[in-house]
Design a protein around this motif. Structure first.
Motif, short mmCIF file in Angstrom:
data_model
loop_
_atom_site.label_atom_id
_atom_site.label_comp_id
_atom_site.label_asym_id
_atom_site.label_seq_id
_atom_site.Cartn_x
_atom_site.Cartn_y
_atom_site.Cartn_z
N VAL A 1 1.15 -0.96 -0.14
CA VAL A 1 -0.37 0.25 0.07
C VAL A 1 0.87 1.61 -0.16
CG1 VAL A 1 -0.11 0.10 2.51
CG2 VAL A 1 -1.76 1.05 0.98
N ILE B 1 -5.11 6.95 0.18
CA ILE B 1 -4.50 5.41 -0.89
C ILE B 1 -4.38 5.68 -2.01
CG2 ILE B 1 -4.61 3.19 -1.44
CD1 ILE B 1 -6.54 2.69 1.04
N CYS C 1 -2.55 0.58 -3.86
CA CYS C 1 -1.95 -0.64 -3.43
C CYS C 1 -3.18 -1.75 -4.30
CB CYS C 1 -3.47 -0.38 -2.34
SG CYS C 1 -5.06 -0.22 -2.61
#
Length: 220
Positions: free
Chosen positions: A139, A149, A152
């Motif tokens: 990630v 994020i 990932c």
């Protein structure tokens, strides 16, 4: 007696660290004012909610200093401001939805950021077909304000327990034994593993906190 003093000192240091972490996203040395305002805007819900809460807080502060002694007015203003902002969040906040298109993959990851009242924020990833144990688990996160994020694989959620305490849950269980490594283009990433199982991993970063961090989970 020395042990007792050290115990009290450790408790005080832990409390100070928790207090510092709670406000680190609003202010820390070097953070631009724009980032602080953006974080508060996201936390409350939107710009109008933030302006309304700030205006009401200012009126309450002026009222407190016009009626009460200085020390009591300061305490009253801080408590009132906290209550006003939490109330604004309860009324106006809505989760923010995003989508990420992974490079080289045909999968679009949709996730929702939810900043809770206690300061925790969680990014939940949906729709990850085809990711099994034979795939690398990693990630890439951004932790400058709230957690984002950037990329990932085999990750179902990332929870921001505090400014530097991150919990990662795997979409498919990881191998029973795996090695965790952290890297950043900004320099060395220092971290401590707080929890490590096949379903979840929790790490705590130490200063200096890097803005963009990549965590890799590789079988031993």
């Amino acid at each position: 007696m020395a042990t007792s003093k050290n115990s009290h000192t450790d408790k005080i240091n832990k409390c100070c660290s928790k207090f510092k972490d709670a406000f680190a996203r609003i202010y820390r040395p070097g953070i631009p004012l724009q980032n602080s305002i953006q974080y508060l805007t996201d936390w409350v819900g939107d710009k109008n909610s933030l302006l309304g809460a700030a205006a009401l807080s200012l009126l309450v502060t002026i009222f407190a200093f016009s009626l009460f002694a200085f020390i009591f007015a300061c305490i009253f203003s801080v408590i009132s401001t906290a209550i006003i902002f939490i109330g604004a969040k309860l009324i106006f906040y809505k989760p923010i939805e995003y989508s990420i298109d992974l490079e080289g993959e045909n999968t679009i990851l949709s996730f929702v950021k939810d900043i809770h009242i206690n300061g925790e924020s969680e990014v939940v990833v949906h729709s990850q077909p085809g990711y099994g144990k034979n795939k690398n688990t990693y990630v890439v996160i951004e932790v400058s304000n709230s957690v984002s994020i950037l990329d990932c694989r085999n990750i179902t959620s990332v929870t921001d327990k505090s400014y530097r305490d991150i919990e990662i849950k795997f979409f498919h269980p990881a191998e029973s034994e795996y090695v965790i490594s952290a890297s950043s283009n900004e320099g060395e990433v220092i971290f401590e593993v707080l929890e490590q199982t096949a379903e979840v991993c929790r790490v705590k970063f130490s200063a200096p906190i890097r803005n963009k961090i990549r965590l890799d989970f590789k079988p031993k």
